[in-house]
Write a protein that holds these residues in place. Structure first.
Motif, PDB file in Angstrom:
ATOM      1  N   SER A  25       0.846  -1.211   0.155  1.00 49.39           N
ATOM      2  CA  SER A  25      -0.037   0.007   0.070  1.00 49.39           C
ATOM      3  C   SER A  25       0.822   1.097  -0.071  1.00 49.39           C
ATOM      4  CB  SER A  25      -0.899   0.043   1.214  1.00 49.39           C
ATOM      5  OG  SER A  25      -1.817  -1.054   1.049  1.00 49.39           O
ATOM      6  N   LYS A  42      -5.140   8.951   3.277  1.00 41.09           N
ATOM      7  CA  LYS A  42      -4.971   7.889   4.299  1.00 41.09           C
ATOM      8  C   LYS A  42      -4.568   6.969   3.533  1.00 41.09           C
ATOM      9  CE  LYS A  42      -7.860   4.335   6.934  1.00 41.09           C
ATOM     10  NZ  LYS A  42      -9.358   4.245   7.244  1.00 41.09           N
ATOM     11  N   ARG A  44      -3.715   2.500   3.772  1.00 40.90           N
ATOM     12  CA  ARG A  44      -4.317   1.466   4.598  1.00 40.90           C
ATOM     13  C   ARG A  44      -2.967   0.899   5.660  1.00 40.90           C
ATOM     14  NH1 ARG A  44      -4.737  -4.622   1.522  1.00 40.90           N
ATOM     15  NH2 ARG A  44      -2.306  -4.288   2.026  1.00 40.90           N
ATOM     16  N   ARG A  45      -3.171   0.277   6.574  1.00 36.46           N
ATOM     17  CA  ARG A  45      -2.154  -0.281   7.693  1.00 36.46           C
ATOM     18  C   ARG A  45      -1.519  -1.384   7.143  1.00 36.46           C
ATOM     19  NH1 ARG A  45      -3.345   1.197  13.699  1.00 36.46           N
ATOM     20  NH2 ARG A  45      -3.938   3.534  13.452  1.00 36.46           N
ATOM     21  N   PHE A  47      -0.441  -5.158   7.206  1.00 35.07           N
ATOM     22  CA  PHE A  47      -1.380  -6.279   7.390  1.00 35.07           C
ATOM     23  C   PHE A  47      -2.610  -6.066   7.700  1.00 35.07           C
ATOM     24  CE2 PHE A  47       3.212  -7.833   8.936  1.00 35.07           C
ATOM     25  CZ  PHE A  47       3.239  -8.816   7.959  1.00 35.07           C
ATOM     26  N   SER A  48      -3.271  -5.090   7.318  1.00 33.77           N
ATOM     27  CA  SER A  48      -4.664  -4.716   7.197  1.00 33.77           C
ATOM     28  C   SER A  48      -5.336  -5.663   6.337  1.00 33.77           C
ATOM     29  CB  SER A  48      -4.930  -3.110   6.977  1.00 33.77           C
ATOM     30  OG  SER A  48      -6.245  -3.195   7.075  1.00 33.77           O
ATOM     31  N   ARG A  49      -6.659  -6.132   6.708  1.00 37.36           N
ATOM     32  CA  ARG A  49      -7.519  -6.822   5.746  1.00 37.36           C
ATOM     33  C   ARG A  49      -8.231  -5.861   4.861  1.00 37.36           C
ATOM     34  NH1 ARG A  49      -8.673 -12.612   6.993  1.00 37.36           N
ATOM     35  NH2 ARG A  49      -7.238 -13.086   8.763  1.00 37.36           N
ATOM     36  N   GLU A  50      -8.414  -4.874   4.895  1.00 40.54           N
ATOM     37  CA  GLU A  50      -8.997  -3.796   3.982  1.00 40.54           C
ATOM     38  C   GLU A  50      -8.786  -3.877   2.592  1.00 40.54           C
ATOM     39  OE1 GLU A  50      -8.579   0.347   5.831  1.00 40.54           O
ATOM     40  OE2 GLU A  50      -9.163  -0.459   7.477  1.00 40.54           O
ATOM     41  N   GLU A  51      -9.477  -3.708   1.726  1.00 39.77           N
ATOM     42  CA  GLU A  51      -9.184  -3.717   0.344  1.00 39.77           C
ATOM     43  C   GLU A  51      -8.833  -2.506  -0.299  1.00 39.77           C
ATOM     44  OE1 GLU A  51     -12.646  -5.418  -1.211  1.00 39.77           O
ATOM     45  OE2 GLU A  51     -12.323  -7.461  -0.682  1.00 39.77           O
ATOM     46  N   HIS A  53      -6.534   0.441  -0.699  1.00 37.41           N
ATOM     47  CA  HIS A  53      -5.236   0.802  -0.122  1.00 37.41           C
ATOM     48  C   HIS A  53      -4.855   2.298   0.225  1.00 37.41           C
ATOM     49  CE1 HIS A  53      -3.248  -2.838  -1.353  1.00 37.41           C
ATOM     50  NE2 HIS A  53      -4.376  -3.335  -2.221  1.00 37.41           N
TER      51      HIS A  53
END
Length: 114
Positions: A25, A42, A44-45, A47-51, A53
């Protein structure tokens, strides 16, 4: 960079995709930050599971870089508000993306600098 335009049922350009050639990301965010007129909001952190980025602003509009299903070969770039339709802004963003080299070390070798 190669882009793939996405149009709605009326034929209006509302988003586009770019090849997913990035490792993280942060790599995507660094690329977007180099695009003329883009401001990162912003990232994405790790190892986040958010799609999603990266969230960023371009000409006062909020955009998102999204990787559908978390394992796609292309990254979707479109308005955060999926109901928004502003084709001229998307066209300008596509041009900014096309003129930006993938790697920062090549930023001095843009065609206008030669």
């Amino acid at each position: 960079m190669k882009t793939y335009e996405l149009k709605d049922d009326s034929g209006n350009l509302h988003a586009f995709e770019i090849p997913h050639m990035f490792f993280s990301s942060n790599g995507i965010a660094r690329f977007i930050a180099r695009c003329k007129g883009c401001e990162i909001v912003k990232i994405r952190r790790f190892f986040s599971r958010e799609e999603e980025h990266v969230f960023f602003k371009f000409q006062g509009n909020e955009f998102v870089v999204w990787e559908p299903f978390g394992d796609n070969s292309r990254l979707y770039i479109g308005f955060v508000d999926s109901n928004k339709n502003d084709s001229p802004t998307v066209i300008k963003l596509i041009e900014a993306v096309k003129l930006t080299p993938r790697f920062g070390i090549f930023k001095f070798f843009k065609p206008e600098n030669l």
